[in-house]
Design an enzyme around this catalytic site. Structure first.
Site, mmCIF file in Angstrom:
data_model
loop_
_atom_site.group_PDB
_atom_site.id
_atom_site.type_symbol
_atom_site.label_atom_id
_atom_site.label_comp_id
_atom_site.label_asym_id
_atom_site.label_seq_id
_atom_site.Cartn_x
_atom_site.Cartn_y
_atom_site.Cartn_z
ATOM 1 N N ASP A 1 30.059 23.643 -13.285
ATOM 2 C CA ASP A 1 30.827 21.895 -13.709
ATOM 3 C C ASP A 1 30.156 21.192 -14.361
ATOM 4 O O ASP A 1 28.886 20.592 -14.031
ATOM 5 C CB ASP A 1 30.679 21.447 -12.233
ATOM 6 C CG ASP A 1 31.675 20.569 -11.637
ATOM 7 O OD1 ASP A 1 32.233 19.847 -12.800
ATOM 8 O OD2 ASP A 1 31.687 20.000 -10.954
ATOM 9 N N ASP A 2 30.922 21.159 -15.885
ATOM 10 C CA ASP A 2 29.713 20.033 -16.107
ATOM 11 C C ASP A 2 28.913 21.011 -16.729
ATOM 12 O O ASP A 2 27.494 19.843 -17.652
ATOM 13 C CB ASP A 2 29.032 18.807 -16.112
ATOM 14 C CG ASP A 2 30.529 18.179 -15.500
ATOM 15 O OD1 ASP A 2 31.985 18.625 -15.818
ATOM 16 O OD2 ASP A 2 30.175 16.820 -14.822
ATOM 17 N N ARG B 1 40.027 23.109 -15.674
ATOM 18 C CA ARG B 1 40.669 24.321 -14.537
ATOM 19 C C ARG B 1 41.688 24.588 -14.264
ATOM 20 O O ARG B 1 42.601 26.023 -14.759
ATOM 21 C CB ARG B 1 40.053 22.791 -13.115
ATOM 22 C CG ARG B 1 38.613 23.845 -12.524
ATOM 23 C CD ARG B 1 38.044 22.349 -11.867
ATOM 24 N NE ARG B 1 36.551 22.381 -12.503
ATOM 25 C CZ ARG B 1 35.651 22.957 -12.181
ATOM 26 N NH1 ARG B 1 35.558 24.046 -11.454
ATOM 27 N NH2 ARG B 1 33.926 22.484 -12.403
ATOM 28 N N LYS C 1 33.915 24.937 -6.065
ATOM 29 C CA LYS C 1 35.595 23.570 -6.601
ATOM 30 C C LYS C 1 37.293 24.459 -7.333
ATOM 31 O O LYS C 1 36.924 24.463 -8.056
ATOM 32 C CB LYS C 1 33.949 23.122 -7.332
ATOM 33 C CG LYS C 1 34.914 21.551 -7.562
ATOM 34 C CD LYS C 1 34.542 21.334 -8.830
ATOM 35 C CE LYS C 1 34.589 19.279 -9.466
ATOM 36 N NZ LYS C 1 34.127 18.579 -10.737
ATOM 37 N N HIS D 1 40.089 21.584 -6.879
ATOM 38 C CA HIS D 1 40.119 20.885 -7.411
ATOM 39 C C HIS D 1 41.348 20.622 -8.425
ATOM 40 O O HIS D 1 41.386 20.162 -9.499
ATOM 41 C CB HIS D 1 39.074 20.618 -8.592
ATOM 42 C CG HIS D 1 38.757 18.796 -8.973
ATOM 43 N ND1 HIS D 1 37.931 18.779 -9.889
ATOM 44 C CD2 HIS D 1 38.964 17.976 -8.409
ATOM 45 C CE1 HIS D 1 38.123 17.075 -9.930
ATOM 46 N NE2 HIS D 1 38.865 17.195 -8.951
ATOM 47 N N HIS E 1 26.828 19.197 -12.238
ATOM 48 C CA HIS E 1 27.587 17.974 -11.657
ATOM 49 C C HIS E 1 26.963 16.858 -11.549
ATOM 50 O O HIS E 1 26.228 17.053 -10.692
ATOM 51 C CB HIS E 1 29.177 17.759 -10.635
ATOM 52 C CG HIS E 1 30.243 16.876 -10.713
ATOM 53 N ND1 HIS E 1 29.977 15.690 -10.891
ATOM 54 C CD2 HIS E 1 30.708 17.086 -11.699
ATOM 55 C CE1 HIS E 1 30.509 14.596 -10.742
ATOM 56 N NE2 HIS E 1 31.856 15.291 -11.792
ATOM 57 N N ASP F 1 33.622 23.825 -17.447
ATOM 58 C CA ASP F 1 35.220 23.104 -17.582
ATOM 59 C C ASP F 1 35.146 22.410 -18.457
ATOM 60 O O ASP F 1 36.019 22.161 -19.019
ATOM 61 C CB ASP F 1 35.537 22.902 -16.613
ATOM 62 C CG ASP F 1 34.332 21.661 -15.742
ATOM 63 O OD1 ASP F 1 33.165 21.628 -16.056
ATOM 64 O OD2 ASP F 1 34.523 20.969 -14.191
ATOM 65 N N ASN F 2 33.519 21.301 -19.015
ATOM 66 C CA ASN F 2 33.998 20.267 -19.515
ATOM 67 C C ASN F 2 32.252 20.165 -19.956
ATOM 68 O O ASN F 2 31.602 20.871 -19.892
ATOM 69 C CB ASN F 2 34.503 19.193 -18.797
ATOM 70 C CG ASN F 2 34.379 18.671 -18.236
ATOM 71 O OD1 ASN F 2 34.844 18.664 -16.995
ATOM 72 N ND2 ASN F 2 32.865 18.430 -17.764
ATOM 73 N N ARG G 1 31.330 14.785 -21.344
ATOM 74 C CA ARG G 1 33.041 14.945 -20.828
ATOM 75 C C ARG G 1 33.667 13.739 -20.853
ATOM 76 O O ARG G 1 33.500 12.357 -21.416
ATOM 77 C CB ARG G 1 32.503 14.705 -19.477
ATOM 78 C CG ARG G 1 33.456 15.188 -18.458
ATOM 79 C CD ARG G 1 32.436 14.794 -16.808
ATOM 80 N NE ARG G 1 31.983 13.606 -16.703
ATOM 81 C CZ ARG G 1 31.724 13.606 -15.598
ATOM 82 N NH1 ARG G 1 31.489 13.795 -14.606
ATOM 83 N NH2 ARG G 1 31.093 12.148 -15.234
HETATM 84 CA CA LIG Z 1 33.628 19.576 -14.727
#
Ligand SMILES: [Ca+2]
Length: 509
Positions: free
Chosen positions: A38-39, A81, A130, A132, A188, A280-281, A289
């Site tokens: 995540d990130d 996602r 996660k 989301h 994250h 994801d980013n 991000r």
């Molecule tokens: Ca993320």
């Protein structure tokens, strides 16, 4: 008395060739383990960070093809996602922004997602961490431990809990192939949601008073002087401290990844499972991000196939989109993409491709597209982009408004440092100014062959006029192909009857 067929079956069973048991090395069924940070960014040994300790990612890379030009199609959690799990960009699958709370974005009800298609094909699906994305009917999983039924800290950052859930999933699988999606919440930021655990939740579970204890985690601590400051982050004490906290959290995820892979090995699926690791980013720092700049969209990507050892440890320069993940996994399972439409008669087609051929031979892929509309519901700042070899072209559809800042990034030590320094008239040690960050040109073109830090916009340089025109054409073609509702913006209105076309607004844009 046994028939010849029964005799054959007995012989095959003795040889272990039919109905191979769970975990049996002769099991020819194919599985997928998709691991998403995540990130997460390039804070790892495999991507040449010489400070951070990521032994598990580095070990996975030894059994993987390592992509150095992989990009998310959108730099925001839920949209990314949803794009990852559908193969459709956010403007096509409907997840325009974040899923949770007031943001409330969802994919369209009739989107045929990866877990849905795999379910229908008899493949057991699981998600840990996660999620989301929604709605549930579009993203169904047979086995689910997510923020929807658990604490996201427990299923996304507590690596002991994650290990045990992976074990539980692997013990529950039968002879059917499986798709397991492990979605870490690390690394994250935490400052907006659980600041008591530190800017990146780097103290969560470290055993100190009030922090809880994650038995399997051995925290790696870093001094701010040690960290490698990326070109897009200001080199100041505040930003360095922020990065040091991020490193510790990346370390927890790395150890978690090691535990997950050990569970896979222990259960005997090591040699039948395609393992994919990505994020994801971009990292939650300036230009990262929520941006379509390189730091916002470039992602780590490792693909480890037990069936393709010839390129293990090699680095691919091919341009890859995370929109390629769904076609890759469908290809691995030999599941066809269905013929259907979302709105009107237009048949939905994946614009990504299977990455499996790259595992044998270096491909010549050069082009990836990106599309962002929102992050939080208040953050409407549509951008479309195409990366074609060294050229990176971004169309800011609404550049006359100020680029929006999300809540989580706003309270971060790094962004507060930029605000405070700018307000006080002090040097920021940043490669941008707040003004240039907020107010962008409508067209941005960067040539990575001469400008890897995206510092010089050459969109108005006559030497790039032809390239610019070609990139605009490519981008617009992709927008039409993927039914982008923003295709006529900002200077036209899309009228889709009798046939879709743009009508001019004469608004001087
Ligand atoms: Ca993320």
């Amino acid at each position: 008395m046994q028939s010849p067929v029964q005799k054959c079956m007995v012989a095959l069973l003795l040889l272990g060739l039919c109905n191979a048991r769970k975990g049996d090395p002769t099991n020819r069924s194919r599985n997928v383990l998709l691991i998403v940070a995540d990130d997460g960014g390039f804070e790892s040994g495999v991507y040449n960070n010489t400070v951070i300790k990521t032994p598990n990612l580095d070990a996975l890379a030894q059994r993987s093809l390592i992509f150095r030009n992989a990009f998310t199609s959108v730099s925001s959690c839920s949209p990314s996602r949803a794009s990852l799990l559908t193969g459709l960009p956010q403007h096509q699958n409907g997840m325009y922004g974040l899923h949770q709370d007031v943001h409330h974005f969802n994919s369209f009800d009739s989107v045929q997602s990866l877990p849905l298609l795999l379910n229908q094909a008899g493949i057991r699906t699981g998600i840990i961490g996660k999620k989301h994305v929604g709605p549930e009917a579009v993203y169904p999983f047979d086995f689910a431990y997510t923020e929807e039924n658990s604490s996201v800290l427990q299923v996304g950052r507590n690596i002991t809990r994650i290990k045990l859930l992976v074990r539980k999933f692997l013990q529950s699988v039968d002879e059917k192939p499986f798709f397991l999606y492990v979605a870490f919440h690390d690394p994250h930021r935490c400052g907006h949601s659980q600041p008591q655990y530190g800017a990146f939740c780097e103290k969560f579970g470290n055993g100190e008073p009030g922090m809880g204890w994650i038995p399997d985690w051995k925290p790696e601590l870093y001094h701010p002087d040690q960290v490698q400051v990326p070109y897009f982050v200001q080199d100041t004490p505040a930003a360095r401290e922020d990065l040091a906290a991020q490193y510790t959290t990346v370390g927890r995820m790395d150890q978690g990844l090691g535990l997950v892979l050990e569970e896979l090995r222990h259960a005997g699926f090591h040699n039948s499972t395609l393992v994919i690791y990505t994020s994801d980013n971009g990292i939650p720092f300036p230009s990262g991000r929520t941006n379509l700049y390189w730091p916002g969209t470039a992602e780590p990507l490792l693909i480890s196939s037990p069936e393709h050892p010839s390129r293990w440890g090699q680095v691919s320069s091919a341009y890859i989109s995370l929109l390629d993940i769904t076609p890759t996994i469908l290809d691995w399972f030999s599941v066809p993409y269905p013929r259907y439409s979302l709105f009107g008669k237009r048949i939905v087609q994946l614009t990504g491709k299977s990455l499996l051929p790259a595992l044998s031979l270096e491909p010549k892929w050069r082009t990836v597209f990106a599309s962002q509309s929102l992050h939080e519901v208040t953050m409407h700042y549509p951008m479309r982009a195409v990366q074609h070899g060294s050229l990176h072209f971004i169309h800011n559809l609404q550049n006359r408004t100020s680029f929006p800042i999300d809540q989580d990034f706003y309270v971060s030590p790094t962004f507060q440092d930029l605000l405070n320094r700018t307000q006080a008239g002090q040097p920021t040690h940043w490669n941008k100014t707040l003004r240039s960050y907020y107010y962008r040109d409508r067209w941005e073109l960067y040539d990575h062959s001469t400008d890897p830090t995206e510092s010089h916009n050459v969109a108005s340089d006559p030497r790039y006029a032809q390239a610019l025109e070609e990139l605009q054409r490519m981008l617009l073609k992709w927008q039409w192909e993927t039914s982008d509702p923003w295709v006529c913006a900002p200077d036209g209105v899309l009228e889709d009857k009798p046939v879709p076309r743009c009508w001019p607004l004469h608004n001087e844009l």
